[in-house]
Design a protein around this motif. Structure first.
Motif, mmCIF file in Angstrom:
data_model
loop_
_atom_site.group_PDB
_atom_site.id
_atom_site.type_symbol
_atom_site.label_atom_id
_atom_site.label_comp_id
_atom_site.label_asym_id
_atom_site.label_seq_id
_atom_site.Cartn_x
_atom_site.Cartn_y
_atom_site.Cartn_z
ATOM 1 N N ALA A 77 0.631 -1.032 0.238
ATOM 2 C CA ALA A 77 -0.212 0.099 -0.300
ATOM 3 C C ALA A 77 1.077 1.217 0.589
ATOM 4 O O ALA A 77 1.253 2.223 -0.510
ATOM 5 C CB ALA A 77 -1.044 0.080 1.084
ATOM 6 N N LYS A 78 1.557 1.405 0.363
ATOM 7 C CA LYS A 78 2.945 2.198 0.790
ATOM 8 C C LYS A 78 3.635 2.202 0.011
ATOM 9 O O LYS A 78 3.076 3.944 -1.142
ATOM 10 C CB LYS A 78 3.852 2.399 2.016
ATOM 11 N N GLY A 79 3.969 1.366 -1.241
ATOM 12 C CA GLY A 79 4.173 1.643 -2.726
ATOM 13 C C GLY A 79 3.779 2.465 -4.025
ATOM 14 O O GLY A 79 3.807 2.251 -4.401
ATOM 15 N N LEU A 80 2.409 2.076 -3.466
ATOM 16 C CA LEU A 80 1.080 2.585 -4.145
ATOM 17 C C LEU A 80 0.659 3.547 -3.741
ATOM 18 O O LEU A 80 -0.089 4.053 -4.273
ATOM 19 C CB LEU A 80 0.089 1.308 -4.102
ATOM 20 N N ASN A 81 1.494 4.567 -2.821
ATOM 21 C CA ASN A 81 1.023 6.054 -2.499
ATOM 22 C C ASN A 81 -0.474 5.959 -1.734
ATOM 23 O O ASN A 81 -1.183 6.792 -1.866
ATOM 24 C CB ASN A 81 1.265 6.887 -3.439
ATOM 25 N N ILE A 82 -0.971 5.047 -1.406
ATOM 26 C CA ILE A 82 -2.054 4.395 -0.321
ATOM 27 C C ILE A 82 -1.817 4.718 1.111
ATOM 28 O O ILE A 82 -0.617 4.498 1.511
ATOM 29 C CB ILE A 82 -2.598 3.286 -0.300
ATOM 30 N N ILE A 83 -2.689 5.553 1.270
ATOM 31 C CA ILE A 83 -2.644 6.571 2.572
ATOM 32 C C ILE A 83 -3.096 5.595 4.019
ATOM 33 O O ILE A 83 -4.328 5.289 3.799
ATOM 34 C CB ILE A 83 -3.112 8.048 2.911
ATOM 35 N N ILE A 84 -2.208 5.027 4.946
ATOM 36 C CA ILE A 84 -3.056 4.035 5.396
ATOM 37 C C ILE A 84 -2.943 5.040 6.561
ATOM 38 O O ILE A 84 -2.438 5.215 7.071
ATOM 39 C CB ILE A 84 -2.049 3.149 6.435
ATOM 40 N N ARG A 85 -4.676 4.844 7.332
ATOM 41 C CA ARG A 85 -5.289 5.556 8.700
ATOM 42 C C ARG A 85 -4.898 4.649 9.554
ATOM 43 O O ARG A 85 -6.100 3.482 9.139
ATOM 44 C CB ARG A 85 -5.631 6.608 8.436
ATOM 45 N N HIS A 86 -5.288 5.029 10.909
ATOM 46 C CA HIS A 86 -6.352 4.536 11.846
ATOM 47 C C HIS A 86 -6.976 4.923 12.744
ATOM 48 O O HIS A 86 -6.722 6.130 12.713
ATOM 49 C CB HIS A 86 -5.482 3.549 12.980
ATOM 50 N N ALA A 87 -8.045 4.369 13.278
ATOM 51 C CA ALA A 87 -9.279 4.811 13.224
ATOM 52 C C ALA A 87 -10.416 4.288 14.547
ATOM 53 O O ALA A 87 -10.126 3.227 14.227
ATOM 54 C CB ALA A 87 -10.634 5.812 12.262
#
Length: 136
Positions: A21-31
């Motif tokens: 995901a990071k390599g695909l520039n997808i931002i990971i968030r937690h909530a």
């Protein structure tokens, strides 16, 4: 689906959904979510996000990330919530496909050992029992 996973693993040299995901520039968030929602994927202003329930175990966070990555790769343009089957929502075709994507991604680089049961193999790969019924 298998070809998509194979290309991702080859490109990023891992089957770790967070690295991919990071390599695909997808931002990971937690909530923090209400019971029944483990994560979701959405796009906003050409940016892609995966949001994961921060109350989940590391194993489940990895599974949810892989599942939401499946939505990104298989269902671009759709924002799908991953809702537990115990709610009133229909999990539907897209959810089943994303679940299968997650299982295939998490098991991609690990071979089943001789004499190892499928259940033991899936657990060793970090796939929770709730997803063992998927047809691979």
């Amino acid at each position: 689906m298998d070809e998509i996973i194979h290309k991702l693993v080859r490109r990023f040299k891992t089957n770790d959904p967070f690295v991919i995901a990071k390599g695909l520039n997808i931002i990971i968030r937690h909530a923090e979510f209400n019971e029944g929602t483990r994560g979701f994927y959405y796009r906003r202003l050409r940016r892609r996000f995966i949001v994961i329930d921060n109350g989940l175990s590391e194993e489940w966070q990895r599974v949810v990330c892989a599942h939401e990555l499946g939505h990104d790769r298989l269902h671009s343009g759709l924002s799908q919530f991953w809702i537990d089957e115990h709610t009133f929502f229909n999990t539907g075709k897209y959810e089943r496909q994303a679940n299968l994507f997650a299982v295939k991604l998490l098991t991609h680089s690990t071979e089943q050992e001789l004499g190892e049961t499928e259940e033991a193999y899936l657990l060793r790969c970090g796939v929770p029992k709730q997803l063992h019924n998927l047809k691979m």
